[in-house]
Design an enzyme around this catalytic site. Structure first.
Site, PDB file in Angstrom:
ATOM      1  N   GLU A 219       0.717  -1.359   0.024  1.00  0.00           N
ATOM      2  CA  GLU A 219       0.028  -0.077  -0.184  1.00  0.00           C
ATOM      3  C   GLU A 219       0.858   1.151   0.057  1.00  0.00           C
ATOM      4  O   GLU A 219       1.822   1.354   0.336  1.00  0.00           O
ATOM      5  CB  GLU A 219      -0.802   0.124   1.280  1.00  0.00           C
ATOM      6  CG  GLU A 219      -1.700  -1.109   1.435  1.00  0.00           C
ATOM      7  CD  GLU A 219      -2.417  -1.341   2.645  1.00  0.00           C
ATOM      8  OE1 GLU A 219      -3.231  -2.335   2.871  1.00  0.00           O
ATOM      9  OE2 GLU A 219      -2.267  -0.644   3.426  1.00  0.00           O
ATOM     10  N   LYS A 221       2.513   4.501   1.235  1.00  0.00           N
ATOM     11  CA  LYS A 221       2.726   5.089   2.471  1.00  0.00           C
ATOM     12  C   LYS A 221       2.617   6.624   2.501  1.00  0.00           C
ATOM     13  O   LYS A 221       3.323   7.248   1.724  1.00  0.00           O
ATOM     14  CB  LYS A 221       4.247   4.727   3.071  1.00  0.00           C
ATOM     15  CG  LYS A 221       4.485   5.281   4.344  1.00  0.00           C
ATOM     16  CD  LYS A 221       5.923   5.126   4.914  1.00  0.00           C
ATOM     17  CE  LYS A 221       5.912   5.402   6.386  1.00  0.00           C
ATOM     18  NZ  LYS A 221       5.273   6.676   6.479  1.00  0.00           N
ATOM     19  N   ARG A 226      -1.820  10.195  11.160  1.00  0.00           N
ATOM     20  CA  ARG A 226      -2.321   9.076  11.279  1.00  0.00           C
ATOM     21  C   ARG A 226      -3.773   9.431  11.986  1.00  0.00           C
ATOM     22  O   ARG A 226      -3.881  10.293  13.235  1.00  0.00           O
ATOM     23  CB  ARG A 226      -1.783   8.269  12.233  1.00  0.00           C
ATOM     24  CG  ARG A 226      -2.109   6.866  12.564  1.00  0.00           C
ATOM     25  CD  ARG A 226      -1.825   5.952  11.536  1.00  0.00           C
ATOM     26  NE  ARG A 226      -2.145   4.417  12.033  1.00  0.00           N
ATOM     27  CZ  ARG A 226      -1.496   3.450  12.274  1.00  0.00           C
ATOM     28  NH1 ARG A 226       0.011   3.771  12.370  1.00  0.00           N
ATOM     29  NH2 ARG A 226      -1.825   2.209  12.503  1.00  0.00           N
ATOM     30  N   ARG A 241      -2.739   9.551  16.662  1.00  0.00           N
ATOM     31  CA  ARG A 241      -2.022   8.105  16.926  1.00  0.00           C
ATOM     32  C   ARG A 241      -1.609   7.990  18.380  1.00  0.00           C
ATOM     33  O   ARG A 241      -1.435   7.193  19.052  1.00  0.00           O
ATOM     34  CB  ARG A 241      -0.675   8.207  16.185  1.00  0.00           C
ATOM     35  CG  ARG A 241       0.333   9.253  16.474  1.00  0.00           C
ATOM     36  CD  ARG A 241       1.669   9.374  15.368  1.00  0.00           C
ATOM     37  NE  ARG A 241       2.252   7.922  15.566  1.00  0.00           N
ATOM     38  CZ  ARG A 241       2.551   7.232  14.551  1.00  0.00           C
ATOM     39  NH1 ARG A 241       2.460   7.802  13.354  1.00  0.00           N
ATOM     40  NH2 ARG A 241       3.373   6.212  14.756  1.00  0.00           N
ATOM     41  N   GLU A 270      -5.094   7.426   7.654  1.00  0.00           N
ATOM     42  CA  GLU A 270      -4.194   8.756   7.356  1.00  0.00           C
ATOM     43  C   GLU A 270      -5.016   9.876   7.157  1.00  0.00           C
ATOM     44  O   GLU A 270      -5.923   9.573   6.109  1.00  0.00           O
ATOM     45  CB  GLU A 270      -2.960   8.741   6.659  1.00  0.00           C
ATOM     46  CG  GLU A 270      -2.274   7.588   6.884  1.00  0.00           C
ATOM     47  CD  GLU A 270      -0.788   8.119   7.799  1.00  0.00           C
ATOM     48  OE1 GLU A 270      -0.781   9.508   7.843  1.00  0.00           O
ATOM     49  OE2 GLU A 270      -0.398   7.282   8.432  1.00  0.00           O
ATOM     50  N   PHE A 305      -6.847   2.505   5.848  1.00  0.00           N
ATOM     51  CA  PHE A 305      -6.088   1.123   5.575  1.00  0.00           C
ATOM     52  C   PHE A 305      -6.401  -0.208   6.278  1.00  0.00           C
ATOM     53  O   PHE A 305      -5.829  -1.163   6.094  1.00  0.00           O
ATOM     54  CB  PHE A 305      -4.685   1.298   5.340  1.00  0.00           C
ATOM     55  CG  PHE A 305      -4.114   2.086   6.530  1.00  0.00           C
ATOM     56  CD1 PHE A 305      -4.018   1.298   7.692  1.00  0.00           C
ATOM     57  CD2 PHE A 305      -3.412   3.401   6.414  1.00  0.00           C
ATOM     58  CE1 PHE A 305      -3.394   1.957   8.941  1.00  0.00           C
ATOM     59  CE2 PHE A 305      -3.015   4.034   7.566  1.00  0.00           C
ATOM     60  CZ  PHE A 305      -3.019   3.246   8.659  1.00  0.00           C
ATOM     61  N   ARG A 376       4.977  -2.694  17.094  1.00  0.00           N
ATOM     62  CA  ARG A 376       5.848  -2.660  16.000  1.00  0.00           C
ATOM     63  C   ARG A 376       6.299  -4.060  15.757  1.00  0.00           C
ATOM     64  O   ARG A 376       7.381  -4.426  16.439  1.00  0.00           O
ATOM     65  CB  ARG A 376       6.912  -1.504  16.143  1.00  0.00           C
ATOM     66  CG  ARG A 376       7.592  -1.111  14.630  1.00  0.00           C
ATOM     67  CD  ARG A 376       8.709  -0.390  15.088  1.00  0.00           C
ATOM     68  NE  ARG A 376       8.174   0.889  15.823  1.00  0.00           N
ATOM     69  CZ  ARG A 376       8.023   1.996  15.025  1.00  0.00           C
ATOM     70  NH1 ARG A 376       7.880   2.147  13.829  1.00  0.00           N
ATOM     71  NH2 ARG A 376       7.935   2.951  16.001  1.00  0.00           N
ATOM     72  N   LYS A 382       7.677  -0.794   6.474  1.00  0.00           N
ATOM     73  CA  LYS A 382       7.529   0.246   5.625  1.00  0.00           C
ATOM     74  C   LYS A 382       8.929   0.261   4.787  1.00  0.00           C
ATOM     75  O   LYS A 382      10.014   0.051   5.176  1.00  0.00           O
ATOM     76  CB  LYS A 382       7.426   1.570   6.430  1.00  0.00           C
ATOM     77  CG  LYS A 382       8.658   1.667   7.412  1.00  0.00           C
ATOM     78  CD  LYS A 382       8.099   2.921   8.185  1.00  0.00           C
ATOM     79  CE  LYS A 382       9.114   3.123   9.554  1.00  0.00           C
ATOM     80  NZ  LYS A 382       8.750   4.009  10.519  1.00  0.00           N
TER      81      LYS A 382
END
Length: 521
Positions: A219, A221, A226, A241, A270, A305, A376, A382
């Site tokens: 996808e 970025k 966010r 976020r 986003e 997303f 994470r 990414k």
């Protein structure tokens, strides 16, 4: 074992101060966990939440109008013997927070003086740290989670999940100590209550990312802000976020969410400011519009997303493949562009398309992965052509020549989650830079850094580690100059990231991974 729940325990604030000092005196995560668990196990249910808030420098009252300026003027002699309890401090903060209006400054000073006058020297130190949010003992969220789990004798993963879904460590601790595993298991996703967002690790290339994820959703970025969008019938809320409610700032996003063909939904995505040609504006433009309390002509366009809930069904534990099918059904016109593929050349074409459209790169997401709230991991990767790191500003040096009078050369720190080079959860210096700064940025950071000043040495202002800055660099090199043994090569400032919090900055391991010959993540 937790404290008996049939009584109101009277834990002295001195015990919290002693624990805080003990945490500061050790780098061992195990020792920190033991100290935290020992303190929490002595608390009553009423004391658990406030105490956890004190340990992380985030009292439940939030900001109460007391900062360095007032604290520096109110310095009564400390008490000889400890008499303050945890709940005494909590109630005092309630009273100060409620003091507003004409003459409130003088009254807050009086209230603060009365409070500090009842505190011992160690308690005064703790209260000051709590009020300014500057705890220097390395007991950040991760250590508190393990300490809470140990005190409640429940699995750490259960505490972690409850925290990520509730977004509130104090509430999570109270549940764990009060009701154990059953109470924690009862914490689920609630529409209109934000959860901590899933985060992406870094990969050098699309090929490397696909090798980790297998078949994936590749996808765009986006270089935006966010957002997490919740809708329950006619009510819509938008969160950042960091879980701040910014609904009133993004009416166009609210309008989009209100028109979706669902009754209840939670979306991750986003928000981006676009120009007349539908290309993304500069990140600073997005953040300027994102931070406005009143609508502006510059519209913010949402791109979604992921979907975490739809019409009564939680989707967090469902694989991304299933979540994307739901997202296509409920928000197809607002989806982030991308394709599902395991083919490297096809994924590279998505990357090229993203760059051509003015975006940062791509995120490669494993189709089999659940939504790991607040974490994470390797299931999201990414890929950005420009190598960047998000680091924290530790200090800055005064400039010379045309930069005289400005704080210029930044000292940059990476996150040290395990305390390998200092305090667990702290930061380790990895380099300096004075490059990439405009005069406007220099002027802003000179003011912003001095507002966070903790001490000065000749030519240098040391600051609270609160500002996150995105740094572009050419790589890293071995260096004995810095504690982590690594230094940035040709570092330059891209921008400050006021949408990120310091626990989200890149780790020292991420910096070391950039060394020539280092193994890929």
């Amino acid at each position: 074992m937790s404290a008996p729940h049939g009584r109101l325990a009277v834990v002295l604030l001195a015990e919290v101060a002693d624990t805080s000092r003990g945490l500061a005196a050790t780098r061992s995560r195990t020792a920190k966990t033991t100290l935290i668990a020992g303190l929490l196990s002595r608390l009553s249910p009423d004391e658990v939440g406030p105490t956890v808030g004190f340990l992380v420098g985030q009292p439940r009252q939030g900001r109460i109008g007391v900062g360095w300026s007032l604290l520096s003027k109110v310095r009564p002699a400390p008490a000889v013997e400890p008499t303050l309890t945890v709940l005494d401090l909590d109630l005092a903060l309630d009273a100060i927070a409620a003091t507003t209006g004409t003459g409130s400054g003088a009254l807050r000073a009086q209230q603060l003086g009365d409070l500090l006058g009842r505190a011992t020297a160690a308690e005064q130190e703790l209260i000051t740290a709590v009020l300014i949010g500057e705890m220097r003992h390395g007991a950040l969220d991760g250590v508190l989670v393990t300490g809470i789990a140990a005190a409640a004798t429940v699995p750490t993963d259960l505490v972690q999940r409850a925290y990520m879904l509730s977004g509130d460590l104090q509430v999570t601790a109270t549940r764990a100590l009060g009701g154990g595993a059953a109470a924690l298991a009862g914490v689920g996703l609630e529409v209109l209550r934000p959860v901590r967002p899933m985060l992406a690790a870094t990969a050098e290339s699309v090929t490397e990312a696909l090798a980790s994820t297998g078949e994936a959703s590749v996808e765009f970025k986006l270089d935006g802000a966010r957002i997490q969008v919740h809708r329950d019938g006619a009510e819509v809320r938008v969160f950042t976020r960091s879980l701040a409610d910014v609904t009133h700032r993004l009416p166009e996003v609210v309008e989009v969410a209100a028109a979706l063909p669902v009754q209840r939904v939670v979306l991750d995505g986003e928000s981006l400011a676009l120009d007349a040609d539908a290309r993304p504006r500069a990140f600073q433009d997005t953040m300027s519009r994102f931070g406005a309390d009143a609508p502006r002509e510059q519209l913010m366009r949402p791109y979604f997303f992921d979907v975490l809930h739809v019409d009564g069904a939680d989707l967090l534990d469902r694989p991304l493949r299933d979540r994307l099918a739901v997202l296509e059904r409920v928000a197809a016109p607002w989806r982030v562009p991308g394709v599902v593929t395991a083919d490297g050349p096809a994924a590279d074409r998505v990357l090229a398309d993203a760059l051509t459209a003015g975006h940062e790169g791509v995120v490669v997401k494993a189709l089999a992965a659940p939504y790991a709230a607040g974490r994470r991991g390797g299931s999201w990767r990414k890929v950005k052509p420009v190598r960047t790191l998000d680091l924290v500003v530790l200090a800055a040096e005064w400039g010379h020549g045309r930069r005289d009078g400005w704080l210029s050369n930044l000292h940059l720190g990476a996150h040290d989650p395990d305390g390998a080079f200092g305090e667990a959860g702290g930061f380790v210096m990895v380099g300096k830079t004075f490059k990439g700064m405009t005069d406007v940025l220099l002027g802003w950071q000179t003011i912003a850094l001095q507002e966070r000043e903790v001490r000065r040495t000749r030519g240098t202002v040391w600051v609270r580690p609160e500002l996150v800055v995105e740094i572009a660099l050419d790589g890293a090199q071995v260096s004995p100059r810095y504690p982590g043994g690594v230094a940035l090569r040709f570092a330059r400032v891209v921008r400050y990231r006021d949408d990120k919090e310091t626990p989200e900055v890149d780790t020292i391991d991420a910096v070391r991974a950039l060394l020539p010959g280092a193994a890929a993540d």
